[in-house]
Enzyme design. Structure first.
Site, PDB file in Angstrom:
ATOM      1  N   PRO A   1      -2.391   4.066  -1.947  1.00 51.51           N
ATOM      2  CA  PRO A   1      -1.735   3.104  -1.051  1.00 51.51           C
ATOM      3  C   PRO A   1      -1.358   3.713   0.298  1.00 51.51           C
ATOM      4  O   PRO A   1      -1.067   2.987   1.242  1.00 51.51           O
ATOM      5  CB  PRO A   1      -0.487   2.667  -1.832  1.00 51.51           C
TER       6      PRO A   1
ATOM      7  N   GLU B   1       2.586   7.899 -11.109  1.00 52.30           N
ATOM      8  CA  GLU B   1       3.180   8.124  -9.777  1.00 52.30           C
ATOM      9  C   GLU B   1       2.134   8.585  -8.764  1.00 52.30           C
ATOM     10  O   GLU B   1       2.436   8.768  -7.592  1.00 52.30           O
ATOM     11  CB  GLU B   1       4.305   9.161  -9.861  1.00 52.30           C
TER      12      GLU B   1
ATOM     13  N   ARG C   1     -22.571  -4.969  -2.389  1.00 52.15           N
ATOM     14  CA  ARG C   1     -23.199  -6.232  -1.940  1.00 52.15           C
ATOM     15  C   ARG C   1     -23.891  -6.047  -0.586  1.00 52.15           C
ATOM     16  O   ARG C   1     -24.672  -6.899  -0.163  1.00 52.15           O
ATOM     17  CB  ARG C   1     -22.193  -7.385  -1.931  1.00 52.15           C
TER      18      ARG C   1
ATOM     19  N   ASP D   1     -21.206 -13.184   7.041  1.00 51.41           N
ATOM     20  CA  ASP D   1     -19.875 -13.250   6.433  1.00 51.41           C
ATOM     21  C   ASP D   1     -18.781 -12.955   7.457  1.00 51.41           C
ATOM     22  O   ASP D   1     -19.032 -12.343   8.491  1.00 51.41           O
ATOM     23  CB  ASP D   1     -19.761 -12.204   5.309  1.00 51.41           C
TER      24      ASP D   1
HETATM   25  C1  LIG Z   1       1.688   3.274  -8.833  1.00 52.80           C
HETATM   26  S1  LIG Z   1       0.496   3.919  -7.718  1.00 52.80           S
HETATM   27  C2  LIG Z   1       1.337   5.306  -7.035  1.00 52.80           C
HETATM   28  C3  LIG Z   1       2.093   4.950  -5.812  1.00 52.80           C
HETATM   29  C4  LIG Z   1       2.758   6.129  -5.144  1.00 52.80           C
HETATM   30  N1  LIG Z   1       3.896   6.568  -5.894  1.00 52.80           N
HETATM   31  C5  LIG Z   1       3.183   5.687  -3.748  1.00 52.80           C
HETATM   32  O1  LIG Z   1       4.238   5.061  -3.640  1.00 52.80           O
HETATM   33  O2  LIG Z   1       2.446   5.934  -2.778  1.00 52.80           O
HETATM   34  C6  LIG Z   1      -0.668   4.650  -8.776  1.00 52.80           C
HETATM   35  C7  LIG Z   1      -2.071   4.710  -8.237  1.00 52.80           C
HETATM   36  O3  LIG Z   1      -2.551   3.399  -7.979  1.00 52.80           O
HETATM   37  C8  LIG Z   1      -3.492   3.411  -6.942  1.00 52.80           C
HETATM   38  N2  LIG Z   1      -3.059   2.426  -5.922  1.00 52.80           N
HETATM   39  C9  LIG Z   1      -1.921   1.694  -5.968  1.00 52.80           C
HETATM   40  N3  LIG Z   1      -1.857   0.873  -4.919  1.00 52.80           N
HETATM   41  C10 LIG Z   1      -2.982   1.052  -4.199  1.00 52.80           C
HETATM   42  C11 LIG Z   1      -3.485   0.484  -3.000  1.00 52.80           C
HETATM   43  N4  LIG Z   1      -2.804  -0.435  -2.317  1.00 52.80           N
HETATM   44  N5  LIG Z   1      -4.678   0.913  -2.550  1.00 52.80           N
HETATM   45  C12 LIG Z   1      -5.367   1.864  -3.212  1.00 52.80           C
HETATM   46  N6  LIG Z   1      -4.929   2.443  -4.355  1.00 52.80           N
HETATM   47  C13 LIG Z   1      -3.758   2.051  -4.848  1.00 52.80           C
HETATM   48  C14 LIG Z   1      -3.576   4.845  -6.422  1.00 52.80           C
HETATM   49  O4  LIG Z   1      -4.694   5.468  -6.989  1.00 52.80           O
HETATM   50  C15 LIG Z   1      -2.277   5.443  -6.938  1.00 52.80           C
HETATM   51  O5  LIG Z   1      -2.384   6.828  -7.135  1.00 52.80           O
END
Ligand SMILES: C[S@@+](CC[C@H](N)C(=O)[O-])C[C@H]1O[C@@H](n2cnc3c(N)ncnc32)[C@H](O)[C@@H]1O
Length: 244
Positions: free
Chosen positions: A86, A113, A151, A166
């Protein structure tokens, strides 16, 4: 193109990868997608892939050893390693186009996490976020990236030009679409679409696509210079909104 997705939850991929375009991409689009179980790269009787965070706090963190082992086993000279995160750069159509030109992607799915920071620093070529929200794991984001990328591979979409029309492909949203019946509960299809006049239809579509973009996503207009025709339409739209 080959895509390896490294995950602790391989079962999450079965359904999506066996349906629709993701299936077609693997069957005839030259897209080989492999789901790699991170657990297979753990060691010891308990096959542990995660551990408590140093410094305390709740949750678990994916350990570096299995992730490094998995990537080192999968990586070739032309591999791009992508961490779904994220905190990464927000995914766009332009990024999908760029990744579709890579011969080999390794997508790393975090969970809990997240992943030990040493993975991010020493193993990963780029970090991609699919939006400003937090999901439980990287599996759904990986599927989003895979879908958007495959795609675009030659031969995956039936109509070769379809992806080019698109939304976002040319910095504009797509035009409205209608199908049969021509009238439904008093709502009619625009007459021009029934006219058989291809030039008029193309004109209408370009104009509607532009109008939608200007109304819904004016930020996109800043990214791609306006054509003379679009500049004229924009003036008309602005006049119309001032008058109403
Ligand atoms: C619960 S999340 C961890 C969030 C982290 N503690 C933070 O606040 O940045 C667990 C995993 O979900 C994935 N993930 C969650 N949200 C995402 C997003 N918006 N885009 C890409 N990957 C995401 C990532 O691989 C991340 O390591």
């Amino acid at each position: 193109m080959r895509i390896d997705v490294v995950t602790l939850f391989p079962g999450m991929f079965g359904g999506p990868l066996s349906e629709s375009m993701l299936r077609v991409a693997q069957e005839r689009g030259g897209g080989e997608i492999r789901v790699v179980d991170l657990r297979g790269y753990t060691e010891g009787r308990h096959r542990v892939a995660d551990d408590y965070p140093f410094g305390g706090g709740g949750g678990m963190v994916l350990k570096p050893e299995p992730v490094f082992r998995a990537v080192e086993a999968l990586r070739g000279p032309e591999t791009r390693v992508v961490l779904l995160c994220p905190q990464g750069v927000t995914f766009t159509q332009a990024a999908a186009l760029r990744l579709a030109r890579e011969p080999h992607l390794v997508l790393l799915c975090g969970h809990y996490e997240g992943v030990d920071e040493r993975v991010r620093i020493h193993l990963v070529d780029e970090e991609i976020s699919i939006g400003d929200y937090v999901l439980t794991g990287g599996e759904l984001p990986a599927l989003v990236v895979i879908d958007a990328v495959v795609r675009l591979l030659p031969g995956v979409l039936g109509n070769a030009g379809a992806a080019g029309n698109d939304s976002f492909a040319a910095g504009r949203l797509d035009h409205p679409q209608y199908t049969r019946p021509t009238e439904f509960r008093g709502m009619a299809v625009p007459e021009v679409l029934l006219s058989g006049d291809h030039a008029r239809i193309a004109d209408w579509r370009r104009r509607e696509a532009f109008r939608r973009t200007a109304e819904r996503r004016p930020d996109l207009l800043e990214g791609t210079p306006l054509t003379a025709e679009e500049a004229k339409w924009l003036t008309e739209l602005e006049r119309g909104s001032r008058a109403s």
